[in-house]
Write a protein that holds these residues in place. Structure first.
Motif, short mmCIF file in Angstrom:
data_model
loop_
_atom_site.label_atom_id
_atom_site.label_comp_id
_atom_site.label_asym_id
_atom_site.label_seq_id
_atom_site.Cartn_x
_atom_site.Cartn_y
_atom_site.Cartn_z
N TYR A 38 0.97 -1.21 -0.15
CA TYR A 38 -0.09 -0.07 -0.02
C TYR A 38 1.02 1.37 0.05
O TYR A 38 1.96 1.28 0.68
CB TYR A 38 -0.81 0.13 1.20
CG TYR A 38 -1.62 1.30 1.53
CD1 TYR A 38 -2.86 1.22 0.67
CD2 TYR A 38 -1.50 2.31 2.20
CE1 TYR A 38 -3.80 2.31 0.60
CE2 TYR A 38 -2.25 3.33 2.27
CZ TYR A 38 -3.47 3.45 1.47
OH TYR A 38 -4.24 4.50 1.53
N VAL A 39 0.62 2.27 -0.93
CA VAL A 39 1.29 3.52 -0.85
C VAL A 39 0.58 4.70 -0.72
O VAL A 39 -0.60 4.77 -1.13
CB VAL A 39 2.03 3.42 -2.46
CG1 VAL A 39 3.08 2.39 -2.26
CG2 VAL A 39 1.17 3.41 -3.48
N LEU A 40 1.22 5.84 -0.45
CA LEU A 40 0.51 7.07 -0.27
C LEU A 40 1.81 8.03 -0.96
O LEU A 40 2.90 7.97 -0.96
CB LEU A 40 0.35 7.38 1.23
CG LEU A 40 -0.86 7.00 1.75
CD1 LEU A 40 -1.01 7.51 3.23
CD2 LEU A 40 -2.07 7.34 1.20
N GLY A 41 1.16 9.03 -1.64
CA GLY A 41 2.17 10.27 -2.25
C GLY A 41 1.32 11.36 -2.18
O GLY A 41 0.19 11.56 -2.47
N GLN A 42 2.07 12.41 -1.87
CA GLN A 42 1.41 13.64 -1.69
C GLN A 42 2.41 14.93 -2.02
O GLN A 42 3.64 14.83 -1.54
CB GLN A 42 0.59 14.15 -0.52
CG GLN A 42 -0.17 15.54 -0.64
CD GLN A 42 -1.46 15.72 0.45
OE1 GLN A 42 -1.07 14.81 1.54
NE2 GLN A 42 -2.19 16.52 0.34
N CYS A 43 1.95 16.10 -2.71
CA CYS A 43 2.96 17.08 -2.84
C CYS A 43 2.32 18.31 -2.21
O CYS A 43 1.07 18.55 -1.87
CB CYS A 43 3.15 17.47 -4.33
SG CYS A 43 3.93 16.26 -5.32
N GLU A 44 3.15 19.41 -1.81
CA GLU A 44 2.73 20.48 -1.20
C GLU A 44 1.84 21.20 -2.20
O GLU A 44 2.04 21.07 -3.29
CB GLU A 44 3.72 21.40 -0.90
CG GLU A 44 3.50 22.73 -0.05
CD GLU A 44 4.72 23.20 0.58
OE1 GLU A 44 4.79 24.49 0.01
OE2 GLU A 44 5.07 22.84 1.58
#
Length: 284
Positions: free
Chosen positions: A186-192
């Protein structure tokens, strides 16, 4: 924003990592408080920060990212502030998270001229206008799972799962946030929130490279860069359909021995192990 003089700092990071679930989005991950305090933390200065935090809280019921400046009244200095919530939080949960971060900033950082509170579901920060920030690509910190994965197919699963973050963000339909999985990863990714699409993808790609190179076959990892983060967790029995957590059991903190960057560069060590906050200030 460039100050007249760079602040020389040292940093100690306090991390609280426990078994998590989707309900613990207000749990503290780390706090950062500048060593330097306001010279005169008078009523106008307190009012300026109070007004700023109130504005951030008010905006959090309708937005997941917001930055602003609260102009100083009377002799008070102007203060810049921002918050960002995890992309899968509801408006009401985002507001709850930002309120918690605001309260903790005042309690934990008191009269500091800069503060950052990172919770599982959001972060909030403020700084006196002109305070020197860290470089855009500098890594905030890394956390690698203490357990190792013995599955011979883990590497391929991890590559495909992490590649999903890049594809999701490249599509332009993700608003800078991606959550998903491949088989048992399971993965998550986020940018400002104010990062351009191309810069967002580049930041995430570099964070992924650091996760694979520094955390190896760890069961889980979190990589926080200056303007993006990624995380992964391996579940031997498969990814839970309702999984929303940023962290899981089995984590241990691992400091970088040199200042690290999400573009793969290495900086000079500042007297030993070092992890960086945004903007760069020491944790009390």
């Amino acid at each position: 924003m460039g100050p007249s003089q760079f602040l020389i700092i040292s940093l100690t990071l306090t991390i609280f990592l426990t078994l998590t679930s989707s309900s613990d989005y207000t749990a503290l991950v780390f706090k950062g408080c500048a060593d330097k305090n306001f010279q005169d933390f008078n009523a106008p200065q307190r009012q300026t920060i109070k007004h700023l935090l109130g504005t951030l809280i008010a905006q959090s019921s309708a937005a997941r990212f917001y930055n602003t400046t609260s102009d100083g009244a009377a002799a008070a200095a102007a203060v810049d502030g921002l918050f960002q919530c995890r992309g899968d939080l509801s408006n009401s949960d985002c507001e709850i998270c930002v309120k918690k971060a605001s309260s903790m900033a005042q309690k934990l950082c008191k009269q500091a001229i800069a503060a950052r509170i990172q919770l599982n579901g959001c972060y909030l920060g403020y700084e006196i206008s002109g305070f020197r920030q860290a470089g855009r690509t500098e890594m905030l910190y890394k956390v690698c799972g203490s357990s190792r994965v013995n599955n011979p197919g883990f590497g391929d699963m991890l590559d495909l799962a992490l590649g999903g973050i890049v594809k999701g963000l490249e599509s332009g339909n993700s608003a800078g946030f991606y959550a998903g999985g491949y088989q048992s990863v399971y993965v998550l990714g986020q940018c400002e929130g104010d990062l351009s699409g191309g810069d967002c993808v580049e930041c995430v790609k570099n964070a992924i490279d650091r996760a694979k190179s520094e955390c190896g076959s760890s069961i889980s990892a979190q990589i926080y860069c200056q303007e993006c983060y990624i995380s992964y967790t391996y579940y031997p029995n498969g990814v839970k359909s309702n999984q929303k957590s940023l962290s899981s059991s089995g984590y241990k903190q691992e400091h970088t021995k040199d200042s690290s960057y999400c573009d793969g560069r290495q900086g000079r060590s500042q007297g030993g192990s070092r992890v960086v906050g945004r903007p760069p200030f020491p944790v009390r």
